[in-house]
Scaffold this motif. Structure first.
Motif, short mmCIF file in Angstrom:
data_model
loop_
_atom_site.label_atom_id
_atom_site.label_comp_id
_atom_site.label_asym_id
_atom_site.label_seq_id
_atom_site.Cartn_x
_atom_site.Cartn_y
_atom_site.Cartn_z
N UNK A 1 -27.71 28.08 8.16
CA UNK A 1 -27.29 30.09 8.19
C UNK A 1 -27.79 31.40 8.69
N UNK A 2 -29.38 31.18 9.02
CA UNK A 2 -29.12 32.50 10.18
C UNK A 2 -28.05 32.77 11.25
N UNK A 3 -28.11 31.64 11.40
CA UNK A 3 -27.26 31.77 13.13
C UNK A 3 -25.60 32.01 12.12
N UNK A 4 -25.17 31.80 11.57
CA UNK A 4 -24.01 32.36 10.78
C UNK A 4 -24.20 33.89 10.38
N UNK A 5 -24.94 34.44 10.19
CA UNK A 5 -25.48 35.80 9.65
C UNK A 5 -25.61 36.66 11.06
N UNK A 6 -26.14 36.08 12.00
CA UNK A 6 -26.60 37.24 13.37
C UNK A 6 -25.60 36.52 15.09
N UNK A 7 -25.06 36.02 14.47
CA UNK A 7 -23.61 36.19 15.53
C UNK A 7 -24.19 34.92 16.77
N UNK A 8 -24.61 33.87 15.99
CA UNK A 8 -25.45 33.31 17.20
C UNK A 8 -25.18 31.63 16.93
N UNK A 9 -23.84 31.69 16.54
CA UNK A 9 -23.67 30.00 16.35
C UNK A 9 -23.26 29.29 17.40
N UNK A 10 -23.22 28.15 16.96
CA UNK A 10 -22.69 26.95 17.69
C UNK A 10 -22.12 26.17 17.37
N UNK A 11 -21.36 25.07 18.28
CA UNK A 11 -20.35 24.26 17.68
C UNK A 11 -20.94 22.94 16.86
N UNK A 12 -22.86 23.11 17.19
CA UNK A 12 -23.34 22.48 16.10
C UNK A 12 -23.99 22.80 14.24
N UNK A 13 -23.33 24.01 14.33
CA UNK A 13 -23.57 24.49 13.16
C UNK A 13 -23.42 23.42 11.95
N UNK A 14 -24.50 23.74 10.96
CA UNK A 14 -24.44 22.46 10.04
C UNK A 14 -23.18 23.08 8.69
N UNK A 15 -23.32 24.32 8.74
CA UNK A 15 -22.64 24.42 7.21
C UNK A 15 -21.13 24.81 7.78
N UNK A 16 -20.41 24.96 9.25
CA UNK A 16 -19.23 24.42 9.29
C UNK A 16 -19.16 22.41 9.66
N UNK A 17 -20.23 22.40 9.94
CA UNK A 17 -19.86 21.01 9.95
C UNK A 17 -19.72 20.29 7.95
N UNK A 18 -19.90 21.14 8.02
CA UNK A 18 -19.72 20.55 6.46
C UNK A 18 -18.44 20.98 5.42
N UNK A 19 -18.20 22.19 5.61
CA UNK A 19 -17.22 22.35 4.97
C UNK A 19 -15.79 22.25 5.74
#
Length: 506
Positions: free
Chosen positions: A84-102
């Motif tokens: 969640x912090x990574x989505x908010x802070x523009x620091x996502x990568x391709x292992x982001x758990x939110x994306x991996x779920x939705x």
């Protein structure tokens, strides 16, 4: 009799109830011997909408990601999940758990819609009735793809029934420019065949399809068609059972959901859960930690407004009072009496919180993880604002465009039954540039925390401004060459190399 379908999609086997969420699946009925009448077809269509209400989609993972990504909501408690912090802070990568779920849940919705669309071809009965039912599936498919294409750009486009994972494990991405015409075609079919006025807002109608067409065309910068579709909804608002509800607060009071006319489409929760179906974490995530005000428990202070959002919002605006909670109430002393504290007493997130979903969730439990909210994915006010924005781009300076904004503002002046003078009507004769700025900001306030702001930031390419040093939520590492698109899940690229490369910067 409840019927269930098994769907295989991108390696995920998803079972769901097609009529409600109270029972668990008891078996598999295959499409080959399932579509015997229009009731079967409606059951299959209902499956697509049931999957929208899943924890991995509208119940938590997808919506919290959209909320955190914009400049209105920030992380409150930074001990929360890193994804969640990574989505908010523009620091996502391709292992982001939110994306991996939705991401996979999006394709479960799409596959359920595809099953219904294919099944309609073999469903006996009046063709007009069959088309009216399957049009709901076309809308559901367009709904899911419209979100996907705006977030990821080029994506795998699946418009056939998946019977074996090998059918999708070698797919290539479809270009973003080629996905939009497919979305438009689905919405056009839906607009033609859906009912004028469905019995409940959880079922899309003609106005729903046209409203989404207006949004799609606005995203594409086709302002004439965006205006035409929005105008069609506005002209037929009575016929479609639409309009503005008198009190802005009622839109976010779960106990009044059934009587609202403003929603074009809702995702309904009813305080019933089955596994991850019906789980609603929005109240829980946005409510204040250490707040004992409500019988269903405390919030968790995950998504909270940035303080500048609160401080720059004019205090005379009734929508501000509806949108924010500025106090918390703690049980203290003998008997646990409630004592009122300013929100700054919240140890984890000392600032006002989002009140739209935590204040009136109806019958709720488990800290708000279950609620009766009917989440509005699009409402009539947005259609009015879309019409105004599009018309300003076509023909600046019209009283018609002013009038659409004024309708929204007039409702905002109804302060729980007391008429006030703020916000005032639009100043006539604004330049095209000034009107454009004004209507975008009106959208930001009117639709605050409703999962729309990020899409406005992206389509208008205003990231450097809103995330800059003078923005509402500065993020020094925002990169317009990377952050307007999100990363495709790395697991998907590993399974199917044809999806490579990932989006730039990931």
């Amino acid at each position: 009799m409840k019927k269930y379908i098994a769907l295989l999609c991108f390696g995920t086997l998803a079972f769901f109830s097609c009529s409600d969420l109270e029972e668990k699946p008891v078996g598999i009925i295959r499409p080959a011997n399932f579509f015997n009448n229009t009731d079967d077809l409606q059951a299959a269509v209902n499956g697509a909408f049931a999957n929208i209400g899943h924890n991995n989609y509208w119940g938590r993972e997808f919506t919290i990601a959209l909320m955190l990504r914009d400049d209105m909501a920030d992380i409150g408690d930074r001990t929360t999940q890193a994804a969640r912090i990574d989505v908010n802070d523009m620091s996502m990568n391709d292992t982001n758990a939110l994306v991996a779920n939705f991401w996979p849940q999006s394709y479960v919705i799409i596959t359920a819609a595809n099953q219904a669309i294919e099944g309609a071809k073999k469903t006996p009965g009046d063709p007009a009735k069959v088309n009216a039912i399957v049009a709901q599936a076309y809308f559901a498919r367009a709904f899911a793809y419209y979100h996907l294409v705006r977030l990821f750009g080029d994506i795998p486009y699946v418009d056939f029934v998946v019977n074996d994972v090998s059918q999708v494990n070698s797919l290539s991405k479809t270009k973003e420019a080629d996905v939009y015409p497919k979305i438009i075609a689905d919405l056009e079919f839906a607009k033609k065949w859906l009912d004028d006025k469905p019995k409940v807002k959880a079922v899309p109608g003609k106005g729903t399809a046209a409203g989404y067409l207006a949004s799609v065309y606005l995203t594409l910068g086709n302002f004439q068609k965006a205006y035409d579709e929005a105008k069609y909804v506005i002209t037929n608002e009575a016929k479609f059972g639409l309009g503005l509800d008198a009190d802005f607060q009622d839109l976010f009071n779960a106990t009044k959901a059934a009587s609202l006319k403003e929603p074009l489409f809702t995702i309904d929760f009813n305080n019933l859960t089955s596994g991850n179906y019906g789980q609603d974490y929005t109240a829980f995530f946005t409510g204040s930690l250490k707040d004992d005000s409500y019988s269903y428990g405390q919030g968790f202070s995950v998504a909270v407004p940035s303080l500048k959002v609160f401080n720059t919002w004019d205090q005379r605006d009734y929508r501000r009072a509806v949108s924010f909670d500025t106090i918390i109430r703690k049980k203290t002393g003998p008997g646990g009496a409630l004592e009122i504290y300013p929100s700054s007493d919240n140890e984890k997130a000392p600032r006002p919180h989002i009140a739209k979903y935590f204040r009136f969730p109806g019958k709720a439990g488990a800290n708000g993880r279950t609620s009766q909210h009917n989440y509005i994915t699009m409402r009539f006010a947005e259609v009015l604002l879309t019409a105004a924005e599009a018309l300003n781009e076509i023909n600046p300076g019209t009283t018609e465009a002013d009038g659409y904004i004024n309708r929204v503002r007039a409702r905002a002046r109804n302060k729980a039954g007391k008429l006030v003078s703020f916000p005032a009507n639009v100043t006539p004769g604004l330049s095209q540039t000034d009107f454009r700025k004004m209507v975008v900001d009106e959208r930001r306030l009117e639709l605050a925390f409703e999962y729309i702001r990020w899409y406005d930031i992206k389509r208008l390419k205003i990231g450097p401004e809103v995330f800059g040093a003078n923005g509402l939520e500065p993020h020094a590492n925002f990169d317009p060459n990377r952050d307007y698109l999100w990363p495709l899940p790395g697991t998907e690229l590993a399974i199917n190399p044809n999806l490579k490369p990932n989006n730039p910067g990931y």
